[in-house]
Design a protein around this motif. Sequence first.
Motif: not given
Length: 814
Positions: A325-332, A345-349, A360-364
């Motif tokens: 689900a976290l991987k899909k959130a990155v794709d979304d 753009v870079s999305v780094d969880p 804990d997950v921090a989306f940078t």
Amino acid sequence: MSPASRLTLGTAVAAMILAAAVLHSPAHAQGPLSRTAAPTPVAAPKATFAGPALREVKVQGIGGEDSLRALSVFGLAPGTSLTAPLLREGLRRVWALEVADDLWAEGQGSDTSTTLILHIAPRPRIQRIEFAGNHKIKSDELMKKTALVTGSRLSPEALFAAIDSLKRTYREKGYVRADVRSDVHPLGGEGVDLVFTIDEGPSARVHDFAFEGATAFTVSQLSHEMASKKSGFLKSGKIDPDKLDKDINKLTDFYRSHGYRDVQVTRDSLRFSPDGHRITLAYHIEEGPRYHMGTVTWSGDKSLSPAQKAQIDLPPAGTWYNGPALKKAVDDTYAAYAENGFLYVSVDPQETVNDQGAVDVAFTITEGPPSHVRWVNITGNTRTKEKVVRREISIHEGDLFRRSALMRTQQDVFRLGFFNDVQVDFKPADSTDVDLYMKVVEKETGTASAGAGYSSEGGLTGFVQLGHNNLFGTGASISIALERGAKRNTYDISYTDPWFRDTRTTLGFSLFNRSQQTSVTGSGTTLDYNDTRRGGSIRVGRPLRKIDRYLHGFVTYRLEDVNIQVPGPDTLLTPAQKELESLIQQGRQLTSSMEFSFSRDNTNNPFYPTKGTRLNQSNEFAGRVLGGQVEFYKFEIDGRGWFPSLLKPVASMFRARTGLVGNYGGAVPQYERYRLGGTTFYGLRGYEDYEIVPDANIHTVEDSLLDPTDSTHTRYIHRTSQVRYPGGRVFAIATFEQQFPIVHPVHGLLFAEAGNTWNNPHEMSFAHIKKSAGLGIRVEVPLLGNMGLDFGYGFDKSPRPGWRTHFLLGNMFF
């Protein structure tokens, strides 16, 4: 000597040629200067002087076309100063021809000029390929799998690939232990015979799974997640190497979706039963600790709106950790940024396990500048004019890049029905902008057919049909149909321009002249009458994008002259036929009508959709201010929806049709009423054409006929039959289909249908609905169009249930 070592030696000797130390010695003038055998790049020796001039290049050891190819690719012309890099590159190019088993160069001459001789030991040519030990798979089929051709040169790489392909072929058929050995038998010269000896071994299927170390889930739960399946009902249990790789990923994702973040899954070797026919797939699982979700924080997300962030589905805090689900959130998140034009753009969880054992997950997020479209390029349209494709594009030069517009463009172009495939892509342009590329693969959109046929309705007829859905590449469609026979004469022509004068206005017309001898039938009693119709129509339409981007509205005016007559003197009719005649609305009548219709289509494929809807709604009014001799109104709705099925790649389709025809206080023309059945316009498969009418409209007819077995012609047979005429004023039909591909372009389907017709809306009841079920195939045939064959079983068919075969032509059932 390996290819790499041969070219390394060649490079070293090339330096010797440059120094000319060896060339000064007569004893070495005729000997080999270098043995090369392959292209491993090394640093060229530094030379402080130019090499000898090349007088000539000769090839020895190989002749014919291969010799000419070697000279051509070597590429050094006479007069060239021979240096180590040039020699090395020339030998590399010759080696790349894959015609040599060994290759070396020899120089003959002085320190100022030399003749270079390329010695090539050729690879053998395959004269014959044989298979031994293959009992389960024919040699012809195995031959195709090797990709080897007699007369070609045999390379070690090609031989290795052929053996691997043969082993894979046997594994796919369940012979997991099959072994393949190759033997090369020289024939003299360059020719060889190649023999593959096969030890097939026993046929084995997967019969069990073992999950060692698994305690959190049962074997049944884990087996359900596997791509590989045990042999059973509709499951072969064959070993598929691709599925074996997927099994590890699917098991890992399953554990990670249930909190086991650190799970490790490895596959053990295949375990065979003593008889070699049963396989157990064994996996070793290290589950690790189970985690909960902690907090989720964002940083750097300046260009995402709160609504876009709310649509990104994240596991709530306190629930089990969910890696997929976290991987899909990155794709979304990437998709949301692409919708806003941000491709760079870079999305780094960043995941951190806190003191409470939660993650804990921090989306940078690091945002770049937005991207615009520089150019839109279209390729592959050899017959279709570019403007036909470009006018369906939703994203243009200078627009901010939007992912949804790109996907919508792909669907709109594909929905035209002119292309087998539509691919869209984008590549970086100047700065952060992008160029869009649309590659289309055209299909044959014209249809032409001619021939003869026989049917109970039309008798023996000959026909010619011509049509084109993309006339002259403009997107316009035309259809011409000519049919002549004992009972039917038809002339039809229609034309539609979807972009009249390059505007969004649709303009079309049709002209027709149809004459047919039709029958009203009872069991043993038939009355023929002539039905002649002449007229035409004109149609104008526009897209209604302000309401819905997929919605179109149309206005159609139809003028039709209908003439229905029973031929012959009335005195020749039997009593039963006279009763049938009284049911027919004879005479000549002019119909003048106006139709207002709406259509909406957002399916992902014009012929074989897997998702989307297709809706049509029409409202027709005849008579009154429009003139003519008949007055009626007709309202109809036809809706279809496609959605995923429980089984892949099966698609489910549900269709509902209903309609009502009435008159302004008077009688409805009988030829405008609804008679269901067969594959007519109001078809219901499993039944005869026009078989289904309201029960109140089924008439019992009695007649006396001469007994054909009585030679004196004095004995009569009394018969009672049912006449199903006229049709009803209301109808409803529901259809459910399971559609699946067989082999392109053939598709199969299973269907269930139910429907009926009634004389008045208040009589509508599903207590006596007519039901059917069956199966069929669909195929798109070039030059013939869409065709199908259905086998339907009518559960309420009269006089008894039974099967009915239906041949389909056109888009009505597509």
